[in-house]
Design a protein around this motif. Sequence first.
Motif, PDB file in Angstrom:
ATOM      1  N   ASN A 168       1.551   0.592  -5.879  1.00  0.00           N
ATOM      2  CA  ASN A 168       0.818   0.846  -4.621  1.00  0.00           C
ATOM      3  C   ASN A 168      -0.592   0.853  -5.125  1.00  0.00           C
ATOM      4  O   ASN A 168      -1.257   1.730  -5.460  1.00  0.00           O
ATOM      5  CB  ASN A 168       0.851   2.031  -4.252  1.00  0.00           C
ATOM      6  CG  ASN A 168       2.444   2.093  -3.821  1.00  0.00           C
ATOM      7  OD1 ASN A 168       2.972   1.280  -3.459  1.00  0.00           O
ATOM      8  ND2 ASN A 168       3.068   3.448  -3.998  1.00  0.00           N
ATOM      9  N   TYR A 225       0.717  -1.328   0.124  1.00  0.00           N
ATOM     10  CA  TYR A 225      -0.130  -0.109  -0.180  1.00  0.00           C
ATOM     11  C   TYR A 225       1.070   1.293  -0.110  1.00  0.00           C
ATOM     12  O   TYR A 225       0.309   2.454  -0.255  1.00  0.00           O
ATOM     13  CB  TYR A 225      -1.069   0.099   1.257  1.00  0.00           C
ATOM     14  CG  TYR A 225      -0.349   0.146   2.503  1.00  0.00           C
ATOM     15  CD1 TYR A 225      -0.133   1.553   3.227  1.00  0.00           C
ATOM     16  CD2 TYR A 225       0.039  -0.853   3.151  1.00  0.00           C
ATOM     17  CE1 TYR A 225       0.237   1.850   4.416  1.00  0.00           C
ATOM     18  CE2 TYR A 225       0.614  -0.524   4.531  1.00  0.00           C
ATOM     19  CZ  TYR A 225       0.698   0.837   5.006  1.00  0.00           C
ATOM     20  OH  TYR A 225       1.386   0.806   6.231  1.00  0.00           O
ATOM     21  N   SER A 282      -3.040  -1.250  -3.258  1.00  0.00           N
ATOM     22  CA  SER A 282      -3.829  -1.439  -2.219  1.00  0.00           C
ATOM     23  C   SER A 282      -4.029  -0.318  -1.224  1.00  0.00           C
ATOM     24  O   SER A 282      -3.104   0.501  -1.305  1.00  0.00           O
ATOM     25  CB  SER A 282      -2.965  -2.760  -1.256  1.00  0.00           C
ATOM     26  OG  SER A 282      -3.803  -2.925  -0.204  1.00  0.00           O
ATOM     27  N   SER A 283      -5.040  -0.237  -0.870  1.00  0.00           N
ATOM     28  CA  SER A 283      -5.609   0.954   0.142  1.00  0.00           C
ATOM     29  C   SER A 283      -4.867   0.886   1.464  1.00  0.00           C
ATOM     30  O   SER A 283      -4.617  -0.464   1.894  1.00  0.00           O
ATOM     31  CB  SER A 283      -7.129   1.080   0.235  1.00  0.00           C
ATOM     32  OG  SER A 283      -7.641  -0.082   0.658  1.00  0.00           O
TER      33      SER A 283
END
Length: 230
Positions: A114, A101, A116-117
Amino acid sequence: MSEQTAVLVLIDIASGSRLWGFSRYIFGKFAFRGVPGLVFCKILGSGFNGGFSTKPSLTKQGFFCVFDTKQNAEIFQQTSPTVNAYRSHANEFFIATLYAYSSRGSWSGFSINNLSSPPESGPIASLTRASIRPFKAVQFWAKAKPAEQAIKEASGSILTAGLGEAPYFRQATFTIWENLKSIDAYAQSGAHLSAIKAAYGENYFSESMFTRFKVGSASGVWQGKYVQIP
């Protein structure tokens, strides 16, 4: 866009498999050729006793892979002869599935997406790696030992591993923490903060990558400690 998924494996080689273990450094990369969806892979050694040390371990090692999709990462873990071979030759075996993230920098020219939160809660993994400039190596290692000791004493630390592609000059660290608060508390204080400031201020690295992950799953034994997430 598909979510890149990382897989990290750590092992302590069984006493009867030492020759197989040493051969991984020479031939290990060939086992990953043609793996569906694999976009990046590194065979890794470890420091003495699995920590951060200029003295390499004779038994602890592993690998780090990135796949183009979660599905391909899952298939690899469930069916790959390579994973099974590492498991069957191990006295200790640990495997983690990770979703980046936050990542900056590169590793041999590769940068992780990146996608993913940021996590609202739960375990956080961190991977840092660097190619150390030869004329900065002595200064780097002087800072590394206090930072390692600080991790051992830090609240919320679940797992730590000192890793590397080559002794002394191409190093990496992998850690898992209980939550974002615990990793931030370590990163923003004490010996680690001092080491990071020195690394950037004195230009220790010719290349570096700093990545934080959500932990999809993690299970196994490392340095005698059993870890299971979730």
